[in-house]
Structure formats: structure tokens, C-alpha cells
Write an enzyme that holds these catalytic residues in place. Sequence first.
Site, short mmCIF file in Angstrom:
data_model
loop_
_atom_site.label_atom_id
_atom_site.label_comp_id
_atom_site.label_asym_id
_atom_site.label_seq_id
_atom_site.Cartn_x
_atom_site.Cartn_y
_atom_site.Cartn_z
N ARG A 111 -20.98 -12.14 13.79
CA ARG A 111 -21.47 -12.88 14.94
C ARG A 111 -20.95 -14.33 14.88
NH1 ARG A 111 -23.39 -12.19 20.01
NH2 ARG A 111 -25.35 -13.22 20.44
N THR A 386 -19.12 -7.19 27.23
CA THR A 386 -19.19 -6.86 25.80
C THR A 386 -18.51 -5.50 25.76
OG1 THR A 386 -21.23 -8.07 25.27
CG2 THR A 386 -20.84 -6.13 23.95
N THR A 404 -17.85 -8.77 21.31
CA THR A 404 -18.05 -9.46 22.59
C THR A 404 -17.46 -10.87 22.61
OG1 THR A 404 -19.76 -10.05 24.21
CG2 THR A 404 -20.30 -10.43 21.92
N ASN A 406 -19.11 -12.55 25.00
CA ASN A 406 -20.31 -12.76 25.82
C ASN A 406 -20.02 -12.36 27.26
OD1 ASN A 406 -22.94 -13.18 26.33
ND2 ASN A 406 -22.78 -15.36 26.60
N SER A 457 -28.58 -11.77 19.49
CA SER A 457 -27.78 -10.82 20.27
C SER A 457 -28.63 -9.63 20.67
CB SER A 457 -26.62 -10.35 19.38
OG SER A 457 -25.93 -9.29 19.99
N SER A 458 -28.12 -8.87 21.63
CA SER A 458 -28.75 -7.58 21.97
C SER A 458 -27.87 -6.41 21.55
CB SER A 458 -28.97 -7.49 23.48
OG SER A 458 -29.84 -8.48 23.92
#
Length: 583
Positions: A111, A386, A404, A406, A457-458
Site C-alpha cells: 500500500r 482499481t 490500484t 485509486n 483501503s477497501s
Amino acid sequence: MSRGEPMNIHIRPSFTQVTITLIITMIFSSMPLAARDPVSDRSSEGMVSTACSAATAVGVAILEMGGNAVDAAVATGFALAVTFPSAGNIGGGGFMLARMDSGTVFFIDFREKAPLAASGNMYLDLTGEVIEGMSTIGHRACGVPGTVAGLYMAWEMYGTLEWEELLEPSIRLAEQGFTIDSHLASSLQKLMKYDTGYPGLRKFYGENGSPMAPEDTMVQPELGRVLKMIARDGPEAFYRGTIAEMIVREMEKGGGLITMDDLNDYRSLLREPVIGSYRGHTVISAPPPSSGGIVLLEILNILEGFDIPGSDRGRAGVEHLMIEAERRAYSDRALFLGDPDFIEMPLGRLLSREYATRLRNSIGEKAIASSSLGEALSGPYESEETTHYSIADGEGNVVAVTTTLNSAYGSKVVVEGAGFLMNNEMDDFSSKPGVPNIYGLVGGKANAIEPGKRMLSSMTPTIVLRDDKPLLVLGSPGGSTIITTVARIIVNIIDLCMSPQEAVSDGRIHHQWMPDKVYFEKGTIKKSTLEDLESRGHILVERSPIGDAQVIMIQENEMCGVSDPRRGGSSRGARKVVRKGVE
Ligand code: GLY
């Protein structure tokens, strides 16, 4: 059915079960499947499912030359950076979850991080209000990228081919070009409204100076050169060498905060994945700084106490349960979750049976107001780019990667001379507690900006085991909708005995606590179901398709890869695999 009491589910069904499944499918599936058949393939040699056929072909080629699923995942990741520029990246970040045939599970967190010069109020004006657009577009929106470090870490740990071999296909795709499909052409068309502010985007124009059209060839010589540097020097080139210098120069040009120290300091991290169970299956998913695994397991833990297929709830009844489970789990997301290196989170409690039971017992026949679970807020609902890819090899290794920039094409900043886009991941922080980000997600202090912190994040790369063997490898893009997409596919397959194709095609409904609305895909849910949900007090909002799932289902060594029909992905099986040491 209570938690821990596994249902007797046979994924390869008998005749009676086929009949039951057909009936259930007729009741639950409200979408004309023929119009939306997903791309799928079968193989026992290996499977690659991605959002883009050129990248899938790279993964398959690596498997066929004897690479394992990790090799294929690394090569596919770089290929997506070339052929799927809206989300594939080297200027962004992501998560890789893998399970090796030995049973070893690993999770790599690559990330992005907030630059060291970032601060909690960096997107606020003097009156404390959020400055619109500052966290979503331009140099200040960029987090320190993690992809090159993460893919290299995966290769160092489990790769079997040479690093250069894994980069070779993407270098070729960048230098010699690839054919643009209609999805990419239409997304590039939309991108070009930003080209005056961000002239680097003009690299995506064709020779005649207009946006590329389907069947045009996209050649990216600068990106090819950068990938060659990464092939030769690994992450050193990206975080310390020539590429790092180019990133810093670009940041200085536009007031970005990323410095050489930020790049030198960046490390991908091994983290313990979150592991739970659902009706006798093991569910392995992404830990914080993703909210994905925690929220997914919270939803599944709540649902496990309901007898979903055995009841006569009908589609609306099941949707109501899912919505209410989602409402509760997403409210915890906003309140508690963030970067584990910066905050304490009550993960044990959130994933406990007692907590799930308490939440489940609070679900009645009617909708509750989200504001009863926390302060009332609402916000817009926007871009959901993403990309996810799933890979399985013939040796029992499986890899799920979600990566991603974003939003589509990230910050729109192309690093001069390097030809790649930088992310706008800083928007995944909560710029101000309670103010929604581009996904309409609100957060509190747990996800506030701090120097060096990873934004929440998801992304939900997930592996489901049955009898201790991989059954499902899956994930999706979709911002805040990623988690509900993954949950829905798992419920469709495990509870409703749908085939993976049906499970992926099935219409999607999403709730995320705030805004207090139920989003449903246009044209996919029956009127009677929607009316029933409305009568329960849900506020329904029709929207565009949700997610782009890439799923592999494995049964008795046969892999079925399924790419979501919503966006145009590609699942392909390996055919003639060269086994090492076998002539
Ligand atoms: N940027 C989308 C996510 O990380 O969830």
C-alpha cells in the site's frame, strides 16, 4: 442455523441438488444471464483471470513456461501497468494474498504511504474546510508508491523464474505496443478532459493527436525504458536510482510532497492475513490497512447465523439481511480501522462470535437508520477504479492481487520521462473526520493523515478454502463496493449453490452505512424485490454496474476462471505447461 454449525453443502451437486439449485437460482437471480455471460474458461494446468486480455495472456504464458502462480502474478502485475493504465500501475500500490501448495499463506502489503511532509490538515483551508479536489487530482494527491517493492518481495520469496523473465513481456508490450480494445478506448476518451492541466496525459493520444480508438496500437517507449531499468536493477532503480530522481523532479514541479527520503524509506510489508470461517469454509482475506478482510468477515459472521437458503425469505429477505449486516460492519470500518502501525484496533472483538451474535440480534424485519449506529453524515458516491486479478497454477498455489491508482488514472500526473501515472491514494485517508471521500466513505481519527502512514483501503483479495484446499480465489475493484461484491459472490456460491458464472453475473446491491442508502445496479433487480425492500424502510438508489470481479473456483483440480461481464475482463486457462526437469 447457528455459527460453527456447518451446512452440508456439496459444491459439485447431485441431481436433486441441481434441481434445488435451479429453483433457487430462478428465485434469486433477477438478471437476464444470457445478456451478461461472463468470460470463463476451464483448465487443470493453471488459470489467470484479469481485467484485460493482454495481461491475462502474459500470466498464462508465464504459467506455460513453468512459472508458478507467484511468478505469473508478478508478470501480470507489470503487464497491467502497461495495458490497463487506468488502474494497473507501478505508480500505485496494492495487496497480494497467496496460499502455497504447502499450506503457507502470505500477505504482502504494498500500500502507498503518506509522504513524510504530509499532515493532518494538508487538504484543509484556513477555515478548516476541505479544499475540493486537492486530495484527488494533481501532485499533492500522491502517496509514496509500493507496487515495485511488493512485486519484488513476492518474487524474492516464492518466484521460480528469473526476475528479468517476468518483466520481459511487459517491456515488449510497452515498446512494441498492444492493440487497444473498446473499453480502454472509451476510458481514454473520458481521461482527455484533464489534458490541459496534466499534459503528460497526451502520451495516450494517437499519432494524429486525437484520443486512440479501438484497434489502434498503443506504444509507450518511456515506460518500456523504465521497466527495463526495473528488470535490470529491481526496486533499487525505482526507490533510489534514476526512476526515483524522475519522481522527485515531477513532484517538485507540481508542489507534490514525495521526496527522495520517502522513496528510500518505502518498504513493502508482510502481514498476517485475517482468517475466519463461513459455514465450514476457511476465509482468508486482507488485514488492515485494508478494511476489506475485517468488514468481509464481520458481514459473513453475522450472516452465518441466518439460514439463508433454507428460509422462505425470497430475494428481498436475503438482501435485507445482507444490507443490515453491511450497515453494521461498515459503521465499524469508519470508527475503528486504519493503519495498524499507527493505531490500536479492537480486531479480536470485531471478529468475535459474541459480537456477531449481538449485531445479528439487532437485525429485525425493518431497516434501521444508519445514524443510530453513529453520527449522521452523507456524501457523494463516485469513481471506483482499481483492478483485481486471480491466479492459480497446476501445483496448488493460488494468488489474489488487488492493485490500484485509486480513481481512474490516479492523480492524472504522468512522471515526466518515465511514462507512468502516479496514484491519488491520499484521498483514501479521511481528510477531515466525518467528511466523505470520493467513495462517499467517512472516517474518523483512526484513518486521519499522518506522515508515513498507510491510508485505509477497501481492497479485498480473498481465498476461500474447503477441506483445507483452495475453493475460491477472488476479488474486485469498486472502491467501497469491493467488500460487498466479494461477500455477495461467496454467499451466492456457498449458500445459494450458484455456479461461479451465475454468482458473478448476479445483480449486486450495496450498502456502506453512510450514506444511508441502498445502491442497486440498474436493470438487475426485480421490481417486486425493490418494492419489498422499500416497504422495509430502505432508501433505494439505482446506479451503474458495481465491481469487476475476477474469480477462480477450483474443484477436484479443475479450475474454472470467471471474469465479470460488467467491464470486459478475461479468464484463460494454461494448456501446455512445461514442467521443470521434464523433457
Ligand atoms: N483506493 C481504493 C481502495 O484502496 O480501497
